[in-house]
Motif scaffolding. Structure first.
Motif, PDB file in Angstrom:
ATOM      1  N   MET A  89       0.849  -1.188   0.000  1.00 38.79           N
ATOM      2  CA  MET A  89       0.000   0.000   0.000  1.00 38.79           C
ATOM      3  C   MET A  89       0.884   1.237   0.000  1.00 38.79           C
ATOM      4  N   GLN A  92       1.090   6.821   2.456  1.00 38.84           N
ATOM      5  CA  GLN A  92       0.176   7.789   3.081  1.00 38.84           C
ATOM      6  C   GLN A  92      -0.983   7.105   3.793  1.00 38.84           C
ATOM      7  N   TYR A  93      -1.218   5.808   3.513  1.00 39.19           N
ATOM      8  CA  TYR A  93      -2.312   5.091   4.158  1.00 39.19           C
ATOM      9  C   TYR A  93      -1.857   4.272   5.365  1.00 39.19           C
ATOM     10  N   ASP A  96      -3.655   5.206   8.591  1.00 39.53           N
ATOM     11  CA  ASP A  96      -5.042   4.745   8.582  1.00 39.53           C
ATOM     12  C   ASP A  96      -5.123   3.241   8.838  1.00 39.53           C
TER      13      ASP A  96
END
Length: 166
Positions: A89, A92-93, A96
């Motif tokens: 991934m 930036q995730y 999260d």
């Protein structure tokens, strides 16, 4: 003729004022460009900024040297087969995903408690209590009917006995 001459003179004055304003604008624009160039060139020659850049370059050089020195080890590790499957991934995730994983862990830890709450609610729900009350009232009504039937039968028996004695 005089009015026309006055209008032409006013127009020429306005044009000369605009030309002067344009010259001033060009001079101001040149001054701004010089100031911007001076500022940018000063950041290139400023000792603190230059020192930070030199330190960063040294760290990058050291990192590259380490990679070159450990080239064989790096090649060895890159040639090894994958041991597990990984979820790729964008970076930036990552935050999260960490938050989601924490919430999932909390929910999984509380599954038994939530199931217990659902079972309690199902056992003590309004529909369950209503069914219980309805069956209870039905039983009482049935008992009353049976009692009333017994009283009616008893009354008929008593009337039959009294009528037989007379």
């Amino acid at each position: 003729y005089i009015t026309l001459l006055q209008q032409v003179n006013e127009f020429l004055r306005d044009v000369s004022v605009l030309a002067d304003a344009q010259r001033e604008l060009v001079i101001i624009n040149e001054k701004m460009n010089r100031a911007i160039q001076n500022e940018k060139s000063s950041t290139l020659t400023h000792s603190d900024i230059l020192g930070d850049r030199i330190i960063w370059c040294r760290e990058a050089e050291l990192h590259m040297r380490t990679i070159i020195e450990n080239k064989d080890l790096l090649i060895y590790h890159l040639q090894q087969p994958l041991i597990a499957n990984f979820l790729t991934m964008h970076h930036q995730y990552h935050k999260d995903l960490i938050i989601l994983t924490g919430e999932l862990a909390d929910n999984l830890n509380n599954v038994c408690f939530h199931i217990h709450l659902i079972e309690d609610h199902a056992q003590n729900s309004f529909l369950q209590r209503s069914d219980t009350y309805i069956s209870h009232v039905t039983k009482i009504v049935t008992d009353l009917r049976n009692t009333l039937s017994d009283i009616t039968n008893l009354q008929a028996l008593v009337i039959g006995m009294i009528g037989a004695q007379e």
